[in-house]
Design a protein around this motif. Structure first.
Motif, mmCIF file in Angstrom:
data_model
loop_
_atom_site.group_PDB
_atom_site.id
_atom_site.type_symbol
_atom_site.label_atom_id
_atom_site.label_comp_id
_atom_site.label_asym_id
_atom_site.label_seq_id
_atom_site.Cartn_x
_atom_site.Cartn_y
_atom_site.Cartn_z
ATOM 1 N N LYS A 79 15.291 -2.950 -0.620
ATOM 2 C CA LYS A 79 14.233 -1.596 -0.669
ATOM 3 C C LYS A 79 13.014 -1.784 -1.410
ATOM 4 O O LYS A 79 12.528 -2.556 -1.446
ATOM 5 N N ARG A 80 12.692 -0.673 -1.182
ATOM 6 C CA ARG A 80 11.102 -1.332 -1.005
ATOM 7 C C ARG A 80 9.818 0.029 -1.198
ATOM 8 O O ARG A 80 10.643 1.383 -1.021
ATOM 9 N N LYS A 81 9.408 0.261 -2.226
ATOM 10 C CA LYS A 81 8.404 1.355 -2.152
ATOM 11 C C LYS A 81 7.020 1.134 -1.998
ATOM 12 O O LYS A 81 6.545 0.379 -2.118
ATOM 13 N N TYR A 82 6.685 1.841 -0.301
ATOM 14 C CA TYR A 82 5.704 1.395 0.090
ATOM 15 C C TYR A 82 5.307 2.551 0.704
ATOM 16 O O TYR A 82 5.869 3.210 1.155
ATOM 17 N N ALA A 83 4.160 2.728 1.498
ATOM 18 C CA ALA A 83 3.951 3.840 3.037
ATOM 19 C C ALA A 83 3.776 4.604 1.896
ATOM 20 O O ALA A 83 2.694 4.951 1.128
ATOM 21 N N VAL A 101 0.658 -0.847 0.104
ATOM 22 C CA VAL A 101 -0.647 0.126 0.004
ATOM 23 C C VAL A 101 0.815 1.408 -0.009
ATOM 24 O O VAL A 101 1.653 1.642 0.599
ATOM 25 N N THR A 102 0.590 2.192 -1.192
ATOM 26 C CA THR A 102 1.434 3.815 -1.094
ATOM 27 C C THR A 102 0.249 4.456 -0.983
ATOM 28 O O THR A 102 -1.064 4.717 -1.087
ATOM 29 N N TYR A 103 1.000 5.892 -0.224
ATOM 30 C CA TYR A 103 -0.216 6.632 0.170
ATOM 31 C C TYR A 103 0.542 8.101 0.218
ATOM 32 O O TYR A 103 1.212 8.119 0.623
#
Lengths: 217, 721
Positions: B580-584, B532-534
């Motif tokens: 590595k991550r793209k999230y939040a 989830v991204t926001y």
């Protein structure tokens, strides 16, 4: 001549008939109990375990063969010639058997004392790893055994060993351990080994009590 | 007279002629001798044991067709039909191996067990209590194991590049909601449950069984003590509080009740604190646990039922500085009430059936007041589970389970009477097959499927693992699987229809235990999807999507030795994580703040008999936490200095029933920083002012006296572990 033969024949018959009062089960149990009490090598204990296993199979409602088979496995599990894995294997077998014996005879002081003995053997297979967690369990098992029969010399002797270990660790007095060992010795000294064996009752453990009381002197 | 003689002679002659001699040799399939095997005629006392060379010989008076039985530990019993007719029989018996669960290969990929019995154990239950630096916290002890990262401003378990919410915690197979105490941000929390409750734990850092779900990274399964040994009372007097536990045992049942009170105010008034407490943390808890067992496994039927109830309350008020503002900052007041109840059972029935399951319910309520804004959060979790296991043969067993979860969460801004909430029903089924090809090769395959009423989603996740034991003691295992997890409560409540996030694990493990030395090496690769991204505007989340992704890869090592140094037990851990991550609220694929690249720990326990003491020390280290500095372009461009904490502890047993324990964390007084917080707006010069996120105090010292009251004076609090 005739008379003599007759008397001999009668005597023989009498001896035979006295022997015949023992059932085949009792007879073979006595023989094997005699053997295990003298056994002192891994292979002798294995032979005993196998023999009691054969007896147990034919007498599924008797606890004694299972008890002695478990005892033979426990002695194997304490043999320093075995690797820790093999010790655990033998002791796991002993535990399994003692549970079966307990299912036949619940609240049996001897069976519970043997349980404690197995727990002690597990500790001695890995004192650093198991001492702290299992010695409490062994103590509790000897305690339960003595609650049922306060004159069980095996439970007394083994309990004395545990107490001596604790006293050594805490540098406290060995009075408690020694008084247990003394009680155990007195009971061993007074016991009629033959009568007990005839009744298939355990008689082992005298050596443990002896070495305990020796260290008390 | 003649008659007598005739009879006598007849009998002896008969006895001699009826004997059949049976001899031979017992070997395994390769032809190696099997000594000590039990060779006998079924249904009789006639038999013997094979000797060192596998040879045997015995006589029987039985005649006709008989069954010769050969049994040996580690082999399948073998029956051979023989004809006894007085002639000597020569037999060659070849035994085939059986599965011996005690020594057979086990799956160790991703798994770390604490227990007394099994071989694949890395920790003992007692270790959790006696690891210095852990301060009796289960999480603290697990953080000295490979695959974990210490995040000092959080206190929860972070596993292999995953955040804390990715670990699910179970007690006796049933999930625990809010297992950690509620706290303010950047104030570390602890596990709510006392380490003394548990006799074993199973900590998986990935690739775990289909029995567990809704956890992207890790599962921690704790099992409670069965029957305590004896009735006893335990008094604890601590520098931060005190408590009393009473245990009553019967033959088949036991009752334990305890009550504890903790207050950090006296300690914090004596020792300088870096946190600005208005009201130091204060808590109480009380527990009741009931256990009852029945039957004897040897009779085919036996079971156990456990009921456990825990309730507690906590309160604290803290001031937290605002970067760029010289005032005392935000005042955060927190009151928490929490209850957990768990009723579980195990039953082994006839025909190799085994059943277990239970019901659990957690209720957590937080009354949070940030300055003048009150917020009430309620989180509830109900879990029902029933599992049936059938052993079709010693080689093959099948497990089937059905689970039902209700997860309800609500947030109310009490001053404006605005509420957001959701309730989700989840139904799960899992099936798992275990097959032993031999004592050296095992394979486990499973599938877990689920449905969420709120997400209106159905999913199915496969799991697979295999282990191969080598000629020496070592073994390799491999595990792979897919894992799903619905987003955290605080996100789901803002956007109800969010779907599962996903992870895929691949794990390769080498494990060897030999003579009190254990070595474990593991490499892993984890792929994250649908994260989830926001947008995060000061805690207000908006613009949700599930396009986030990431990965974590690395390797870790564990070595434990209880043999090399007398009276000393130590373990060394090193974990490398490249994540590595793209999230939040991250805008790009970056290394997350909670995933330091290099992590290590050393734990040493030394038993000094002369001092009647156990001395312990632990050192925990990592290479630093990434953080975003708004004064520079990009995000997570900077890294804090390395983290290091050296803790010591001393347990003194003057008598078997008294334990005096003293411990101190971070004895070197290192000023660890876990990240930086920045002002939302730049100052006049255009720079964003930052504040370090640090420790609550330089050191934490702890002293406690544990006294046990029992009829035999040898009992203490550690006995039941």
């Amino acid at each position: 001549m005739n008379k003599l033969t007759f008397i001999i024949a009668v005597l023989l018959l009498a001896v035979l008939s006295v022997k015949a009062q023992d059932s085949p089960f009792q007879k073979i149990m006595k023989k094997e109990i005699g053997k295990i009490n003298k056994a002192d090598s891994l292979s002798q204990f294995q032979q005993s375990a196998n023999a009691f296993s054969r007896i147990a199979e034919l007498n599924p409602t008797e606890w004694q063969p299972l008890y002695y088979q478990a005892l033979a496995c426990t002695f194997q599990g304490m043999n320093h010639k075995l690797t820790p894995d093999k010790k655990d294997e033998a002791l796991a077998k002993a535990e399994e058997l003692v549970k079966k014996a307990e299912a036949i005879s619940a609240d049996n002081s001897e069976i519970i004392a043997l349980k404690g003995f197995i727990t002690m053997a597990k500790v001695s297979a890995d004192p650093a790893g198991r001492g702290q967690s299992l010695s409490g369990q062994a103590l509790a098992e000897f305690g339960r055994s003595l609650a049922i029969d306060s004159k069980n010399p095996r439970a007394l002797a083994l309990m004395a060993q545990m107490e001596a270990g604790i006293a050594r660790f805490f540098g406290s007095g060995t009075e408690k351990a020694c008084s247990l060992a003394k009680q155990s010795m007195a009971i061993f000294a007074a016991q009629d080994e033959e009568a007990l064996t005839a009744a298939m009752k355990p008689t082992w453990g005298k050596r443990i009590a002896e070495s305990m009381s020796k260290s008390c002197e | 007279m003649k008659l007598y003689f005739t009879i006598l002679i007849f009998f002896t002659a008969f006895a001699a002629s009826a004997g059949t001699k049976i001899s031979g040799i017992v070997t395994d399939q390769k032809g190696e001798a099997v000594p000590g095997s039990n060779v006998y005629i079924k249904g009789s006392y006639d038999g013997t044991s094979s000797d060192v060379n596998g040879g045997f010989s015995f006589e029987t008076d039985l005649s006709g067709k008989q069954v010769l039985m050969v049994q040996a530990l580690g082999f399948k019993p073998q029956e051979t039909v023989i004809e006894c007719n007085g002639q000597t029989l020569e037999l060659k018996i070849k035994l085939s191996g059986s599965i011996n669960l005690l020594t057979a290969v086990t799956i160790t990929a991703g798994a770390m067990e604490a227990g007394d019995e099994k071989k694949s154990v890395v920790l003992k239950p007692l270790d959790i209590v006696t690891t210095s630096g852990a301060m009796g916290d289960i999480t603290g002890a697990l953080l000295t194991l490979p695959g974990t990262s210490t995040v000092g401003n959080d206190g929860r378990l972070f596993v292999r590049g995953g955040d804390a919410s990715e670990t699910s915690i179970f007690i006796d197979g049933l999930q625990v909601g809010n297992a950690y105490g509620s706290t303010a941000s950047n104030v570390p929390t602890r596990n709510r449950f006392s380490a003394n409750l548990f006799r074993g734990s199973f900590f998986s850092t990935g690739g775990y069984s289909a029995e567990y779900g809704q956890a992207l990274s890790s599962a921690l399964a704790l099992s409670t003590v069965n029957l305590p040994l004896r009735s006893q009372g335990d008094v604890s007097i601590m520098s931060v509080g005190g408590g009393y536990t009473q245990t009553l045992t019967g033959k088949q049942n036991a009752l334990t009740a305890s009550a504890n009170y903790y207050n950090l105010a006296p300690y914090q008034s004596l020792v300088k604190q870096d946190f600005d407490w208005e009201k130091s943390p204060e808590s109480w808890d009380s527990e009741i646990s009931l256990r009852h067992k029945w039957g004897n496994a040897a009779n085919g039927k036996a079971g156990f039922i456990k009921a456990y109830f825990h309730t507690e309350g906590n309160r604290m008020t803290i001031w937290q500085k605002i970067p760029g503002d010289n005032g005392r900052g935000d005042r955060i007041q927190l009151r928490n009430r929490y209850s957990y109840s768990n009723v579980s059972f195990r039953h082994s029935g006839k025909k190799d059936w085994f059943f277990y399951g239970g019901l659990a319910f957690s209720h957590n309520s937080d009354a949070l007041k940030r300055n003048a804004d009150p917020l009430r959060r309620t989180n509830q979790l109900a879990h029902a589970k029933i599992v049936a296991v059938k052993d079709f043969s010693p080689r093959f067993s099948l497990k089937n389970g059905l689970e039902w979860f209700v997860k309800a969460y609500s947030e109310t801004m009490t001053d404006v009477n605005r509420t957001r909430n959701y309730t989700d029903h989840q139904l799960n089924h899992f099936a798992e097959a275990t097959y032993y090809f031999s004592n050296r090769l095992i394979m486990v395959a499973g599938v877990r499927s689920g449905h969420s009423s709120l997400a209106e989603q159905v999913w199915m996740t496969p799991r697979f693992s295999v282990a191969w034991k080598l000629d020496h003691q070592g073994q390799f295992s491999f595990a792979a699987g897919k894992f799903k997890q619905l987003p955290e409560e605080k996100i789901r409540v803002a956007q109800n229809n969010l779907q599962n996030t996903a992870a895929t694990h691949y794990i390769l493990n080498y494990f060897i235990v030999n003579n009190n030395r254990t070595f474990r090496a593991e490499s892993f690769y984890k792929i994250y999807d649908h994260l989830v991204t926001y947008d995060d505007a000061a805690g207000n989340y908006s613009n949700f999507s599930q396009n986030g992704s990431g990965y974590a890869r690395g390797m870790d090592f564990f070595y434990r030795d209880r043999k090399s140094i007398k009276g000393t037990d130590f373990w060394i851990t090193y974990s490398f994580v490249d994540s590595k991550r793209k999230y939040a609220a991250y805008e790009t694929l970056v290394q997350p703040s909670f995933a330091p690249k290099h992590n290590g720990s050393i734990v040493v326990k030394h038993f000094a008999s002369a001092l009647k003491s156990q001395l312990g020390t632990s050192w925990s280290w990592n290479s630093g936490y990434p953080f975003s500095n708004p004064n520079r372009t990009g995000e997570m461009q900077q890294k804090t200095k390395m983290y290091s904490d050296l803790s010591i502890s001393w347990s003194y047993l003057p008598r078997p029933d008294i334990i005096l324990h003293v411990a101190c964390s971070n004895v070197l007084g290192r000023n660890n920083v876990f990240g930086y917080r920045y002002a939302l707006q730049p100052d006049e010069s255009g720079a964003y002012i930052g504040l370090p996120v640090g420790q609550g105090a330089k050191r934490f010292a702890f002293a406690a006296l544990f006294i046990t009251i029992s009829r035999d004076k040898n009992a203490n609090q550690l006995n039941n572990l």
